[in-house]
Design a protein around this motif. Structure first.
Motif, short mmCIF file in Angstrom:
data_model
loop_
_atom_site.label_atom_id
_atom_site.label_comp_id
_atom_site.label_asym_id
_atom_site.label_seq_id
_atom_site.Cartn_x
_atom_site.Cartn_y
_atom_site.Cartn_z
N GLY A 110 0.83 -1.23 -0.10
CA GLY A 110 -0.13 -0.11 0.15
C GLY A 110 0.86 1.08 0.01
O GLY A 110 0.60 2.19 -0.67
N LEU A 111 1.97 1.16 0.74
CA LEU A 111 2.87 2.27 0.82
C LEU A 111 3.35 2.63 -0.65
O LEU A 111 3.80 3.91 -0.93
CB LEU A 111 3.76 2.25 1.84
CG LEU A 111 4.94 3.17 2.01
CD1 LEU A 111 4.25 4.53 2.54
CD2 LEU A 111 5.85 2.89 3.01
N ILE A 112 3.72 1.30 -1.08
CA ILE A 112 4.54 1.81 -2.48
C ILE A 112 3.53 2.14 -3.54
O ILE A 112 3.64 3.17 -4.32
CB ILE A 112 5.24 0.32 -2.90
CG1 ILE A 112 6.23 -0.11 -1.85
CG2 ILE A 112 5.58 0.29 -4.51
CD1 ILE A 112 6.83 -1.58 -2.36
N PHE A 149 4.76 14.42 -10.59
CA PHE A 149 5.41 14.38 -12.03
C PHE A 149 4.42 15.16 -12.93
O PHE A 149 4.92 16.17 -13.80
CB PHE A 149 5.78 12.87 -12.47
CG PHE A 149 6.63 12.99 -13.75
CD1 PHE A 149 7.86 13.46 -13.70
CD2 PHE A 149 5.74 12.77 -15.04
CE1 PHE A 149 8.51 13.41 -14.80
CE2 PHE A 149 6.58 12.67 -15.98
CZ PHE A 149 7.92 13.03 -15.99
N PHE A 150 3.15 14.68 -12.73
CA PHE A 150 2.21 15.57 -13.91
C PHE A 150 2.17 16.91 -13.64
O PHE A 150 1.90 17.71 -14.49
CB PHE A 150 0.61 14.88 -13.52
CG PHE A 150 -0.47 15.42 -14.33
CD1 PHE A 150 -0.38 15.37 -15.77
CD2 PHE A 150 -1.31 16.25 -13.66
CE1 PHE A 150 -1.54 16.02 -16.45
CE2 PHE A 150 -2.26 16.87 -14.23
CZ PHE A 150 -2.34 16.70 -15.68
N ILE A 208 1.52 9.58 -5.60
CA ILE A 208 1.94 10.90 -5.27
C ILE A 208 3.03 11.17 -6.33
O ILE A 208 2.89 12.21 -6.63
CB ILE A 208 2.41 10.81 -3.83
CG1 ILE A 208 1.07 10.71 -2.93
CG2 ILE A 208 3.14 12.22 -3.42
CD1 ILE A 208 1.38 10.61 -1.58
N PHE A 209 3.75 10.46 -6.65
CA PHE A 209 5.00 10.74 -7.60
C PHE A 209 4.37 10.90 -8.71
O PHE A 209 4.73 11.93 -9.34
CB PHE A 209 6.04 9.38 -7.57
CG PHE A 209 7.07 9.86 -8.54
CD1 PHE A 209 8.00 10.78 -8.19
CD2 PHE A 209 7.13 9.05 -9.80
CE1 PHE A 209 9.36 11.03 -8.97
CE2 PHE A 209 8.33 9.53 -10.70
CZ PHE A 209 9.26 10.28 -10.10
#
Length: 164
Positions: free
Chosen positions: A9-11, A22-23, A17-18
């Motif tokens: 889940g953390l990954i 990035f978007f 979020i990354f």
């Protein structure tokens, strides 16, 4: 080991979020950042070309200055040469005028000397004639003091006059 390996889940949340970050960065930040980088790159290129252009102009100015300095030196040498020639001509002219004036003064002195010489000779002749007459008068007075000597002299002069 739970502490070292992250959970699934953390990954997933980190990837979401990354991706979102990035978007957002690509949508709002990359274009202004890239534009400012291109602007910075263009200003650096402009500064470099301006520096090269300035360097070229400085080289041209230096060559022009050296040419002007060479021309000024040539002009200075020419002016000095003309001034030297003019001063030599003035000196020669002054010498010639001084010699001419000296010759005129010498000629005047010679003329004055000759005039004085002629005057002195005339005065000397006059004095000599006057002195001769005085001496002759005194000699004749002494010789003709007596009457017989006077008659003998007159007779002798008359005899000489008749011969001539």
């Amino acid at each position: 080991m739970d502490l070292i390996t992250p959970g699934l889940g953390l990954i997933v949340w980190q990837l979401v979020i990354f991706g979102l970050l990035f978007f957002l960065l690509s949508k709002f930040a990359w274009k202004p950042i890239m534009a400012s980088l291109q602007e910075r790159e263009q200003s650096i290129e402009d500064a470099l070309s301006l520096a090269a252009k300035t360097r070229q102009e400085m080289a041209e100015l230096k060559a022009g200055n050296e040419k002007l300095i060479a021309e000024a030196r040539a002009e200075r040498d020419r002016v000095l040469k003309e001034a030297k020639e003019a001063s030599e001509a003035m000196i020669a002219q002054a010498k010639a005028e001084a010699q001419k004036a000296g010759a005129e003064e010498i000629e005047k002195a010679r003329a004055a000397f000759n005039q004085e010489k002629v005057l002195a000779v005339a005065t000397l002749r006059k004095e000599a004639a006057s002195l001769s007459l005085e001496i002759a008068e005194k000699v004749l007075r002494n010789q003709l003091a007596d009457r017989a000597a006077q008659e003998a002299l007159v007779t002798s002069l008359l005899a000489d006059a008749k011969l001539n």
